[in-house]
Design a protein around this motif. Structure first.
Motif, PDB file in Angstrom:
ATOM      1  N   ALA A  33     -27.517 -41.248  -3.119  1.00  0.00           N
ATOM      2  CA  ALA A  33     -27.593 -40.075  -2.265  1.00  0.00           C
ATOM      3  C   ALA A  33     -27.043 -38.895  -3.061  1.00  0.00           C
ATOM      4  N   MET A  34     -27.582 -37.732  -2.794  1.00  0.00           N
ATOM      5  CA  MET A  34     -27.182 -36.541  -3.536  1.00  0.00           C
ATOM      6  C   MET A  34     -26.692 -35.468  -2.581  1.00  0.00           C
ATOM      7  N   GLY A  35     -25.710 -34.739  -3.043  1.00  0.00           N
ATOM      8  CA  GLY A  35     -25.186 -33.650  -2.232  1.00  0.00           C
ATOM      9  C   GLY A  35     -25.012 -32.386  -3.045  1.00  0.00           C
ATOM     10  N   TRP A  36     -25.100 -31.269  -2.369  1.00  0.00           N
ATOM     11  CA  TRP A  36     -24.736 -29.966  -2.946  1.00  0.00           C
ATOM     12  C   TRP A  36     -23.496 -29.466  -2.204  1.00  0.00           C
ATOM     13  N   PHE A  37     -22.536 -29.020  -2.970  1.00  0.00           N
ATOM     14  CA  PHE A  37     -21.305 -28.466  -2.428  1.00  0.00           C
ATOM     15  C   PHE A  37     -21.069 -27.096  -3.072  1.00  0.00           C
ATOM     16  N   ARG A  38     -20.195 -26.330  -2.463  1.00  0.00           N
ATOM     17  CA  ARG A  38     -19.770 -25.067  -3.071  1.00  0.00           C
ATOM     18  C   ARG A  38     -18.287 -24.888  -2.842  1.00  0.00           C
ATOM     19  N   GLN A  39     -17.678 -24.125  -3.727  1.00  0.00           N
ATOM     20  CA  GLN A  39     -16.236 -23.947  -3.642  1.00  0.00           C
ATOM     21  C   GLN A  39     -15.843 -22.543  -4.024  1.00  0.00           C
ATOM     22  N   VAL A  40     -15.213 -21.875  -3.092  1.00  0.00           N
ATOM     23  CA  VAL A  40     -14.614 -20.569  -3.334  1.00  0.00           C
ATOM     24  C   VAL A  40     -13.215 -20.799  -3.868  1.00  0.00           C
ATOM     25  N   PRO A  41     -12.789 -20.049  -4.881  1.00  0.00           N
ATOM     26  CA  PRO A  41     -11.433 -20.238  -5.420  1.00  0.00           C
ATOM     27  C   PRO A  41     -10.377 -20.183  -4.330  1.00  0.00           C
ATOM     28  N   GLY A  42      -9.491 -21.173  -4.342  1.00  0.00           N
ATOM     29  CA  GLY A  42      -8.417 -21.216  -3.366  1.00  0.00           C
ATOM     30  C   GLY A  42      -8.772 -21.937  -2.081  1.00  0.00           C
ATOM     31  N   LYS A  43     -10.036 -22.368  -1.973  1.00  0.00           N
ATOM     32  CA  LYS A  43     -10.455 -23.093  -0.769  1.00  0.00           C
ATOM     33  C   LYS A  43     -10.982 -24.469  -1.140  1.00  0.00           C
ATOM     34  N   GLU A  44     -11.115 -25.309  -0.136  1.00  0.00           N
ATOM     35  CA  GLU A  44     -11.632 -26.654  -0.363  1.00  0.00           C
ATOM     36  C   GLU A  44     -13.133 -26.605  -0.648  1.00  0.00           C
ATOM     37  N   ARG A  45     -13.572 -27.620  -1.392  1.00  0.00           N
ATOM     38  CA  ARG A  45     -15.001 -27.728  -1.676  1.00  0.00           C
ATOM     39  C   ARG A  45     -15.743 -27.989  -0.360  1.00  0.00           C
ATOM     40  N   GLU A  46     -16.837 -27.256  -0.150  1.00  0.00           N
ATOM     41  CA  GLU A  46     -17.540 -27.257   1.129  1.00  0.00           C
ATOM     42  C   GLU A  46     -18.911 -27.915   0.985  1.00  0.00           C
ATOM     43  N   PHE A  47     -19.236 -28.798   1.932  1.00  0.00           N
ATOM     44  CA  PHE A  47     -20.556 -29.414   1.956  1.00  0.00           C
ATOM     45  C   PHE A  47     -21.607 -28.367   2.292  1.00  0.00           C
ATOM     46  N   VAL A  48     -22.695 -28.358   1.537  1.00  0.00           N
ATOM     47  CA  VAL A  48     -23.802 -27.439   1.774  1.00  0.00           C
ATOM     48  C   VAL A  48     -25.029 -28.194   2.286  1.00  0.00           C
ATOM     49  N   ALA A  49     -25.431 -29.216   1.547  1.00  0.00           N
ATOM     50  CA  ALA A  49     -26.628 -29.978   1.912  1.00  0.00           C
ATOM     51  C   ALA A  49     -26.561 -31.350   1.259  1.00  0.00           C
ATOM     52  N   GLY A  50     -27.229 -32.317   1.891  1.00  0.00           N
ATOM     53  CA  GLY A  50     -27.268 -33.657   1.337  1.00  0.00           C
ATOM     54  C   GLY A  50     -28.594 -34.317   1.619  1.00  0.00           C
ATOM     55  N   ILE A  51     -28.914 -35.304   0.807  1.00  0.00           N
ATOM     56  CA  ILE A  51     -30.192 -36.006   0.940  1.00  0.00           C
ATOM     57  C   ILE A  51     -29.971 -37.474   0.609  1.00  0.00           C
ATOM     58  N   ASN A  52     -30.658 -38.353   1.341  1.00  0.00           N
ATOM     59  CA  ASN A  52     -30.417 -39.769   1.132  1.00  0.00           C
ATOM     60  C   ASN A  52     -31.181 -40.282  -0.095  1.00  0.00           C
ATOM     61  N   ARG A  53     -31.027 -41.566  -0.350  1.00  0.00           N
ATOM     62  CA  ARG A  53     -31.584 -42.157  -1.563  1.00  0.00           C
ATOM     63  C   ARG A  53     -33.080 -41.901  -1.723  1.00  0.00           C
ATOM     64  N   SER A  54     -33.810 -42.111  -0.662  1.00  0.00           N
ATOM     65  CA  SER A  54     -35.275 -41.995  -0.758  1.00  0.00           C
ATOM     66  C   SER A  54     -35.757 -40.551  -0.681  1.00  0.00           C
ATOM     67  N   GLY A  55     -34.893 -39.687  -0.196  1.00  0.00           N
ATOM     68  CA  GLY A  55     -35.293 -38.293   0.018  1.00  0.00           C
ATOM     69  C   GLY A  55     -35.863 -38.047   1.395  1.00  0.00           C
ATOM     70  N   GLY A  56     -35.843 -39.072   2.232  1.00  0.00           N
ATOM     71  CA  GLY A  56     -36.460 -38.952   3.532  1.00  0.00           C
ATOM     72  C   GLY A  56     -35.578 -38.328   4.600  1.00  0.00           C
TER      73      GLY A  56
END
Length: 124
Positions: A33-56
């Protein structure tokens, strides 16, 4: 072991679009599974989007739902994040991550592998 390399970040005006790519090494990309995260300095890493193994199955943070689209090409060992209608508050470093789960984790600690990050800057 999986190595991830992001690309596609840059400077764009508000309302514009960018497509981030994350290329993975190894032959078992379809097992992650793959995820995209983003992080602003001084803050926790934030979940943006995710996709499962097959992409479905895909999941999005409320802040990006309807604007961002995650997709996965197992043949190319690459995951993408299409970002449309960008806002200045989307400015930060974006990271891709891989996890061998059957689901799609939304927390950073669940992911085993991370890329180095790519900067996205949205000007107003």
């Amino acid at each position: 072991q999986v190595q991830l390399v992001e690309s596609g970040g840059g400077l764009v005006q508000a309302g514009g679009s960018l497509r981030l790519s994350c290329a993975a090494s190894g032959r078992t990309f379809s097992s992650y599974a793959m995820g995209w995260f983003r992080q602003v300095p001084g803050k926790e890493r934030e979940f943006v989007a995710g996709i499962n193994r097959s992409g479905g199955s895909t999941y999005y943070a409320d802040s990006v739902k309807g604007r961002f689209t995650i997709s996965k090409d197992n043949a190319k060992n690459t995951v993408y994040l299409q970002m449309n209608s960008l806002k200045p508050e989307d400015t930060t470093v974006y990271y891709c991550a891989a996890d061998p789960s059957f689901g799609v984790p939304r927390v950073p600690r669940a992911y085993d592998y991370w890329g180095q990050g790519t900067q996205v800057t949205v000007s107003s």
